[in-house]
Motif scaffolding. Structure first.
Motif, PDB file in Angstrom:
ATOM      1  N   MET A   1      -8.391  -3.754  -1.322  1.00 33.49           N
ATOM      2  CA  MET A   1      -8.265  -4.072  -2.732  1.00 33.49           C
ATOM      3  C   MET A   1      -7.279  -3.093  -3.360  1.00 33.49           C
ATOM      4  SD  MET A   1     -11.051  -3.726  -5.803  1.00 33.49           S
ATOM      5  CE  MET A   1     -11.763  -5.335  -5.636  1.00 33.49           C
ATOM      6  N   THR A   2      -6.437  -3.604  -4.208  1.00 34.18           N
ATOM      7  CA  THR A   2      -5.522  -2.766  -4.955  1.00 34.18           C
ATOM      8  C   THR A   2      -5.861  -2.895  -6.430  1.00 34.18           C
ATOM      9  OG1 THR A   2      -3.778  -3.077  -3.320  1.00 34.18           O
ATOM     10  CG2 THR A   2      -3.104  -2.323  -5.497  1.00 34.18           C
ATOM     11  N   ALA A   3      -6.028  -1.762  -7.052  1.00 34.26           N
ATOM     12  CA  ALA A   3      -6.266  -1.729  -8.489  1.00 34.26           C
ATOM     13  C   ALA A   3      -4.934  -1.501  -9.191  1.00 34.26           C
ATOM     14  CB  ALA A   3      -7.243  -0.612  -8.833  1.00 34.26           C
ATOM     15  N   THR A   4      -4.904  -1.826 -10.448  1.00 30.19           N
ATOM     16  CA  THR A   4      -3.774  -1.478 -11.291  1.00 30.19           C
ATOM     17  C   THR A   4      -4.053  -0.094 -11.853  1.00 30.19           C
ATOM     18  OG1 THR A   4      -3.438  -3.793 -11.885  1.00 30.19           O
ATOM     19  CG2 THR A   4      -2.461  -2.139 -13.338  1.00 30.19           C
ATOM     20  N   VAL A  61      -9.339  -3.236 -12.545  1.00 27.74           N
ATOM     21  CA  VAL A  61      -9.320  -4.533 -11.873  1.00 27.74           C
ATOM     22  C   VAL A  61      -9.618  -5.574 -12.939  1.00 27.74           C
ATOM     23  CG1 VAL A  61     -10.470  -6.001 -10.178  1.00 27.74           C
ATOM     24  CG2 VAL A  61      -9.984  -3.622  -9.612  1.00 27.74           C
ATOM     25  N   ASP A  62      -8.706  -6.513 -13.080  1.00 28.19           N
ATOM     26  CA  ASP A  62      -8.842  -7.561 -14.095  1.00 28.19           C
ATOM     27  C   ASP A  62      -9.090  -6.975 -15.486  1.00 28.19           C
ATOM     28  OD1 ASP A  62      -8.484  -9.530 -12.117  1.00 28.19           O
ATOM     29  OD2 ASP A  62     -10.635  -9.563 -11.682  1.00 28.19           O
ATOM     30  N   GLY A  68     -11.109   6.570 -12.095  1.00 32.42           N
ATOM     31  CA  GLY A  68     -10.110   7.420 -12.710  1.00 32.42           C
ATOM     32  C   GLY A  68      -9.950   8.721 -11.961  1.00 32.42           C
ATOM     33  N   VAL A  69      -8.842   9.377 -12.234  1.00 34.01           N
ATOM     34  CA  VAL A  69      -8.562  10.709 -11.702  1.00 34.01           C
ATOM     35  C   VAL A  69      -7.898  11.510 -12.813  1.00 34.01           C
ATOM     36  CG1 VAL A  69      -6.339   9.982 -10.690  1.00 34.01           C
ATOM     37  CG2 VAL A  69      -7.470  12.049  -9.866  1.00 34.01           C
ATOM     38  N   LEU A  92      -9.326  16.750 -10.922  1.00 41.66           N
ATOM     39  CA  LEU A  92     -10.725  16.732 -11.329  1.00 41.66           C
ATOM     40  C   LEU A  92     -11.128  15.322 -11.753  1.00 41.66           C
ATOM     41  CD1 LEU A  92     -11.092  18.324 -14.867  1.00 41.66           C
ATOM     42  CD2 LEU A  92      -8.886  17.895 -13.838  1.00 41.66           C
ATOM     43  N   ASN A  93     -12.421  15.137 -11.842  1.00 40.04           N
ATOM     44  CA  ASN A  93     -12.998  13.879 -12.331  1.00 40.04           C
ATOM     45  C   ASN A  93     -12.562  12.654 -11.525  1.00 40.04           C
ATOM     46  OD1 ASN A  93     -14.230  15.402 -14.328  1.00 40.04           O
ATOM     47  ND2 ASN A  93     -12.703  14.913 -15.877  1.00 40.04           N
ATOM     48  N   VAL A  94     -12.495  12.811 -10.216  1.00 37.97           N
ATOM     49  CA  VAL A  94     -12.178  11.666  -9.359  1.00 37.97           C
ATOM     50  C   VAL A  94     -13.440  10.810  -9.258  1.00 37.97           C
ATOM     51  CG1 VAL A  94     -11.422  10.901  -7.084  1.00 37.97           C
ATOM     52  CG2 VAL A  94     -10.530  13.042  -8.049  1.00 37.97           C
ATOM     53  N   PHE A  95     -13.335   9.562  -9.682  1.00 35.56           N
ATOM     54  CA  PHE A  95     -14.518   8.701  -9.709  1.00 35.56           C
ATOM     55  C   PHE A  95     -14.109   7.254  -9.503  1.00 35.56           C
ATOM     56  CE2 PHE A  95     -17.601   5.991 -11.910  1.00 35.56           C
ATOM     57  CZ  PHE A  95     -18.760   6.383 -11.255  1.00 35.56           C
ATOM     58  N   VAL A  96     -14.909   6.548  -8.702  1.00 32.23           N
ATOM     59  CA  VAL A  96     -14.779   5.098  -8.526  1.00 32.23           C
ATOM     60  C   VAL A  96     -16.175   4.511  -8.690  1.00 32.23           C
ATOM     61  CG1 VAL A  96     -14.155   3.225  -6.944  1.00 32.23           C
ATOM     62  CG2 VAL A  96     -12.794   5.335  -6.980  1.00 32.23           C
ATOM     63  N   GLU A  97     -16.275   3.449  -9.465  1.00 31.65           N
ATOM     64  CA  GLU A  97     -17.563   2.777  -9.674  1.00 31.65           C
ATOM     65  C   GLU A  97     -18.143   2.372  -8.315  1.00 31.65           C
ATOM     66  OE1 GLU A  97     -19.185   2.533 -12.443  1.00 31.65           O
ATOM     67  OE2 GLU A  97     -17.653   2.862 -13.977  1.00 31.65           O
ATOM     68  N   PRO A  98     -19.462   2.517  -8.149  1.00 29.87           N
ATOM     69  CA  PRO A  98     -20.087   2.279  -6.833  1.00 29.87           C
ATOM     70  C   PRO A  98     -19.713   0.956  -6.172  1.00 29.87           C
ATOM     71  CG  PRO A  98     -21.683   3.228  -8.335  1.00 29.87           C
ATOM     72  CD  PRO A  98     -20.440   2.952  -9.148  1.00 29.87           C
ATOM     73  N   GLU A  99     -19.645  -0.112  -6.933  1.00 32.80           N
ATOM     74  CA  GLU A  99     -19.362  -1.416  -6.326  1.00 32.80           C
ATOM     75  C   GLU A  99     -17.916  -1.561  -5.853  1.00 32.80           C
ATOM     76  OE1 GLU A  99     -19.240  -1.964 -10.851  1.00 32.80           O
ATOM     77  OE2 GLU A  99     -20.429  -0.831  -9.408  1.00 32.80           O
ATOM     78  N   HIS A 100     -17.056  -0.593  -6.185  1.00 34.01           N
ATOM     79  CA  HIS A 100     -15.651  -0.644  -5.775  1.00 34.01           C
ATOM     80  C   HIS A 100     -15.302   0.441  -4.757  1.00 34.01           C
ATOM     81  CE1 HIS A 100     -14.506  -3.759  -8.622  1.00 34.01           C
ATOM     82  NE2 HIS A 100     -15.320  -3.175  -9.470  1.00 34.01           N
ATOM     83  N   ARG A 101     -16.285   1.191  -4.314  1.00 34.66           N
ATOM     84  CA  ARG A 101     -16.034   2.257  -3.339  1.00 34.66           C
ATOM     85  C   ARG A 101     -15.774   1.672  -1.951  1.00 34.66           C
ATOM     86  NH1 ARG A 101     -20.760   6.214  -5.685  1.00 34.66           N
ATOM     87  NH2 ARG A 101     -19.684   6.544  -7.671  1.00 34.66           N
ATOM     88  N   GLY A 102     -15.037   2.424  -1.154  1.00 36.17           N
ATOM     89  CA  GLY A 102     -14.741   1.989   0.209  1.00 36.17           C
ATOM     90  C   GLY A 102     -13.656   0.941   0.285  1.00 36.17           C
ATOM     91  N   LYS A 103     -12.930   0.736  -0.807  1.00 39.76           N
ATOM     92  CA  LYS A 103     -11.885  -0.285  -0.844  1.00 39.76           C
ATOM     93  C   LYS A 103     -10.495   0.312  -1.016  1.00 39.76           C
ATOM     94  CE  LYS A 103     -15.167  -3.569  -2.836  1.00 39.76           C
ATOM     95  NZ  LYS A 103     -15.509  -4.387  -4.012  1.00 39.76           N
TER      96      LYS A 103
END
Length: 153
Positions: A1-4, A61-62, A68-69, A92-103
Motif C-alpha cells: 500500500m502506498t499512502a499520500t 489514504v483517501d 505521521g512522522v 520523533l512521533n513515528v506512528f501508523v494507525e494499527p489497521e495500516h501497519r505492516g503495509k
C-alpha cells in the motif's frame, strides 16, 4: 500500500498529539501516553509547528490521516564520531494507525524523512526506538547507540 504524504501543518497539532499519545500506548507506556496529552505538550507542539522547528509528514489514504512522522533539526556539539557536525536530525512521533501497519507506510514516511534531512543538509540523525520498532529501523541502516537520561528536578 502506498499512502499520500503531505507536509505536516500547524492545523495538524491535535492529530500529532493524538498520534504521540497512541504511539506511547502501543509501546506499552501508559504514563508517557498520558504525558503526551498534557496542555504543556500541546502548547509546545503548536508553537513548534507554527515556527517550523517541527516539520515532517502526514500519511493519508483517501484523504484520511493514517500516520505521521515528526522531524527536527537540533544544534549539537561536534562529537568524536562526527567531528564536523554541529546539528543533528531528530525523528520523533513515528506512528501508523494499527489497521495500516505492516503495509510499508512507516518505511515510506522514513524515506521521506531521509530525503527531507538530505534536502536540509542534515548528515546525521537520531531517534528513540521501542523494542518493537528497533528491527524495522535496523533494516533501514539505523544502529543502536548508548544514551542515558536523568531527571534534574
Amino acid at each position: 500500500m502506498t499512502a499520500t504524504l503531505r507536509p505536516v501543518a500547524p492545523s495538524d497539532c491535535d492529530l500529532v498529539c493524538r498520534h504521540r499519545h497512541d504511539m506511547f500506548l502501543a509501546a506499552g507506556d501508559a504514563d508517557a501516553g498520558a504525558a503526551a496529552m498534557t496542555p504543556a505538550y500541546a502548547a509546545w507542539q503548536e508553537q513548534a509547528l507554527r515556527s517550523g522547528a517541527y516539520f515532517g509528514f502526514i500519511a493519508e489514504v483517501d484523504g484520511t490521516a493514517i500516520g505521521g512522522v515528526g522531524l527536527m533539526v537540533v544544534d549539537w556539539p561536534p562529537h568524536q564520531l562526527h567531528p564536523e557536525i554541529t546539528q543533528r536530525g531528530y525523528v520523533l512521533n513515528v506512528f501508523v494507525e494499527p489497521e495500516h501497519r505492516g503495509k510499508g507506510i512507516a518505511k515510506q514516511m522514513m524515506a521521506a524523512a531521509d530525503a527531507e534531512f538530505n534536502r536540509r543538509g542534515v548528515t546525521h540523525a537520531v531517534l528513540t526506538a521501542t523494542d518493537q520498532a528497533r528491527p524495522i529501523y535496523e533494516k533501514d541502516g539505523w544502529v543502536l547507540t548508548a544514551q542515558m537520561g536523568k531527571d534534574m528536578r
